[in-house]
Design a protein around this motif. Structure first.
Motif, PDB file in Angstrom:
ATOM      1  N   PHE A 155      64.467  33.264  96.287  1.00  0.00           N
ATOM      2  CA  PHE A 155      64.110  31.995  95.656  1.00  0.00           C
ATOM      3  C   PHE A 155      65.185  30.940  95.879  1.00  0.00           C
ATOM      4  N   ALA A 156      66.452  31.341  95.819  1.00  0.00           N
ATOM      5  CA  ALA A 156      67.548  30.393  96.003  1.00  0.00           C
ATOM      6  C   ALA A 156      67.595  29.847  97.429  1.00  0.00           C
ATOM      7  N   ASP A 157      67.132  30.629  98.377  1.00  0.00           N
ATOM      8  CA  ASP A 157      67.154  30.217  99.776  1.00  0.00           C
ATOM      9  C   ASP A 157      66.079  29.190 100.119  1.00  0.00           C
ATOM     10  N   HIS A 158      65.154  28.950  99.230  1.00  0.00           N
ATOM     11  CA  HIS A 158      64.062  28.012  99.490  1.00  0.00           C
ATOM     12  C   HIS A 158      64.150  26.847  98.514  1.00  0.00           C
ATOM     13  N   GLN A 159      64.045  25.655  99.047  1.00  0.00           N
ATOM     14  CA  GLN A 159      64.231  24.451  98.246  1.00  0.00           C
ATOM     15  C   GLN A 159      63.224  24.351  97.097  1.00  0.00           C
ATOM     16  N   VAL A 160      61.999  24.748  97.339  1.00  0.00           N
ATOM     17  CA  VAL A 160      60.952  24.624  96.327  1.00  0.00           C
ATOM     18  C   VAL A 160      61.241  25.503  95.111  1.00  0.00           C
ATOM     19  N   THR A 161      61.862  26.659  95.324  1.00  0.00           N
ATOM     20  CA  THR A 161      62.103  27.598  94.219  1.00  0.00           C
ATOM     21  C   THR A 161      63.579  27.764  93.871  1.00  0.00           C
ATOM     22  N   SER A 162      64.423  26.911  94.380  1.00  0.00           N
ATOM     23  CA  SER A 162      65.860  27.068  94.129  1.00  0.00           C
ATOM     24  C   SER A 162      66.231  26.878  92.656  1.00  0.00           C
ATOM     25  N   TRP A 163      65.372  26.248  91.890  1.00  0.00           N
ATOM     26  CA  TRP A 163      65.623  26.046  90.461  1.00  0.00           C
ATOM     27  C   TRP A 163      65.479  27.341  89.660  1.00  0.00           C
ATOM     28  N   LEU A 164      64.881  28.371  90.265  1.00  0.00           N
ATOM     29  CA  LEU A 164      64.635  29.636  89.580  1.00  0.00           C
ATOM     30  C   LEU A 164      65.901  30.498  89.637  1.00  0.00           C
ATOM     31  N   THR A 165      66.774  30.307  88.678  1.00  0.00           N
ATOM     32  CA  THR A 165      68.068  30.978  88.648  1.00  0.00           C
ATOM     33  C   THR A 165      68.034  32.205  87.736  1.00  0.00           C
ATOM     34  N   TYR A 166      69.068  33.029  87.843  1.00  0.00           N
ATOM     35  CA  TYR A 166      69.142  34.231  87.007  1.00  0.00           C
ATOM     36  C   TYR A 166      69.121  33.909  85.515  1.00  0.00           C
ATOM     37  N   PRO A 167      69.907  32.946  85.034  1.00  0.00           N
ATOM     38  CA  PRO A 167      69.853  32.654  83.589  1.00  0.00           C
ATOM     39  C   PRO A 167      68.454  32.238  83.114  1.00  0.00           C
ATOM     40  N   LEU A 168      67.754  31.456  83.922  1.00  0.00           N
ATOM     41  CA  LEU A 168      66.405  31.040  83.548  1.00  0.00           C
ATOM     42  C   LEU A 168      65.451  32.233  83.535  1.00  0.00           C
ATOM     43  N   VAL A 169      65.518  33.062  84.566  1.00  0.00           N
ATOM     44  CA  VAL A 169      64.648  34.242  84.637  1.00  0.00           C
ATOM     45  C   VAL A 169      64.933  35.183  83.471  1.00  0.00           C
ATOM     46  N   GLU A 170      66.198  35.333  83.117  1.00  0.00           N
ATOM     47  CA  GLU A 170      66.558  36.200  81.988  1.00  0.00           C
ATOM     48  C   GLU A 170      65.958  35.662  80.683  1.00  0.00           C
ATOM     49  N   LYS A 171      66.047  34.365  80.469  1.00  0.00           N
ATOM     50  CA  LYS A 171      65.481  33.764  79.254  1.00  0.00           C
ATOM     51  C   LYS A 171      63.960  33.912  79.225  1.00  0.00           C
ATOM     52  N   LEU A 172      63.300  33.644  80.341  1.00  0.00           N
ATOM     53  CA  LEU A 172      61.847  33.792  80.414  1.00  0.00           C
ATOM     54  C   LEU A 172      61.427  35.251  80.209  1.00  0.00           C
ATOM     55  N   ALA A 173      62.211  36.174  80.747  1.00  0.00           N
ATOM     56  CA  ALA A 173      61.909  37.599  80.569  1.00  0.00           C
ATOM     57  C   ALA A 173      62.053  38.006  79.103  1.00  0.00           C
ATOM     58  N   ASN A 174      63.061  37.468  78.422  1.00  0.00           N
ATOM     59  CA  ASN A 174      63.230  37.771  77.004  1.00  0.00           C
ATOM     60  C   ASN A 174      62.049  37.267  76.190  1.00  0.00           C
ATOM     61  N   VAL A 175      61.600  36.053  76.483  1.00  0.00           N
ATOM     62  CA  VAL A 175      60.423  35.519  75.790  1.00  0.00           C
ATOM     63  C   VAL A 175      59.221  36.410  76.088  1.00  0.00           C
ATOM     64  N   ALA A 176      58.996  36.694  77.357  1.00  0.00           N
ATOM     65  CA  ALA A 176      57.825  37.472  77.770  1.00  0.00           C
ATOM     66  C   ALA A 176      57.829  38.883  77.186  1.00  0.00           C
ATOM     67  N   MET A 177      58.999  39.486  77.049  1.00  0.00           N
ATOM     68  CA  MET A 177      59.071  40.851  76.533  1.00  0.00           C
ATOM     69  C   MET A 177      58.624  40.935  75.073  1.00  0.00           C
ATOM     70  N   PHE A 178      58.849  39.866  74.302  1.00  0.00           N
ATOM     71  CA  PHE A 178      58.514  39.921  72.880  1.00  0.00           C
ATOM     72  C   PHE A 178      57.150  39.323  72.537  1.00  0.00           C
TER      73      PHE A 178
END
Length: 155
Positions: free
Chosen positions: A48-71
């Protein structure tokens, strides 16, 4: 109420128990599941980081979204179990459960796990979203069953 309806009525509770064990396995084991850059999540994030369209998808963001999704399922299942009148219990139990998890990570698992306020907030948010979704489902869908069957015994 027939035994079939009773069994279906217990389904949210059964799923809740199984899902709680799953969350416990994910959050309360000494080692985190995938934190290395060479792991599947690290490779996907690098892609995702290698592509301009998805470069905003960082580990901290994915971790936060995963925490929301898990609960979300946790809050949903608790609310479905307690019913429409007490749907908010899904949110409250989710907040209490995440406090227990973060407290355990901060004390018993502190060498390998990190308790954060961010996790507390995102997990609680996920439980709240799940509880609200359950309320919407319970409001839109008709109640299970119908009039209770009466057993007539002739003596």
């Amino acid at each position: 109420m027939t035994s079939r309806q009773r069994r279906m009525g217990d389904m949210p509770l059964v799923l809740l128990i199984l899902y709680t064990v799953f969350i416990g396995f994910i959050t309360l084991t000494p080692m985190q599941l995938d934190v290395s850059p060479a792991g599947p999540i690290g490779r996907l994030l690098q892609f995702f980081a290698d592509h301009q369209v998805t470069s905003w998808l960082t580990y901290p963001l994915v971790e936060k979204l995963a925490n929301v999704a898990m609960f979300v399922p946790f809050g949903l299942l608790v609310a479905l179990h307690v019913g429409r009148r007490r749907w908010w219990v899904g949110w409250a139990v989710g907040a209490a459960f995440t406090c227990l998890i973060e407290g355990t990570q901060a004390t018993l698992l502190s060498p390998t796990r990190y308790a954060t306020i961010s996790d507390l907030i995102t997990n609680t948010l996920g439980a709240g979203i799940g509880a609200v979704l359950a309320l919407v489902l319970m409001t839109l869908l008709p109640p299970r069953g119908g009039p209770e069957e009466v057993d007539r015994v002739v003596r």
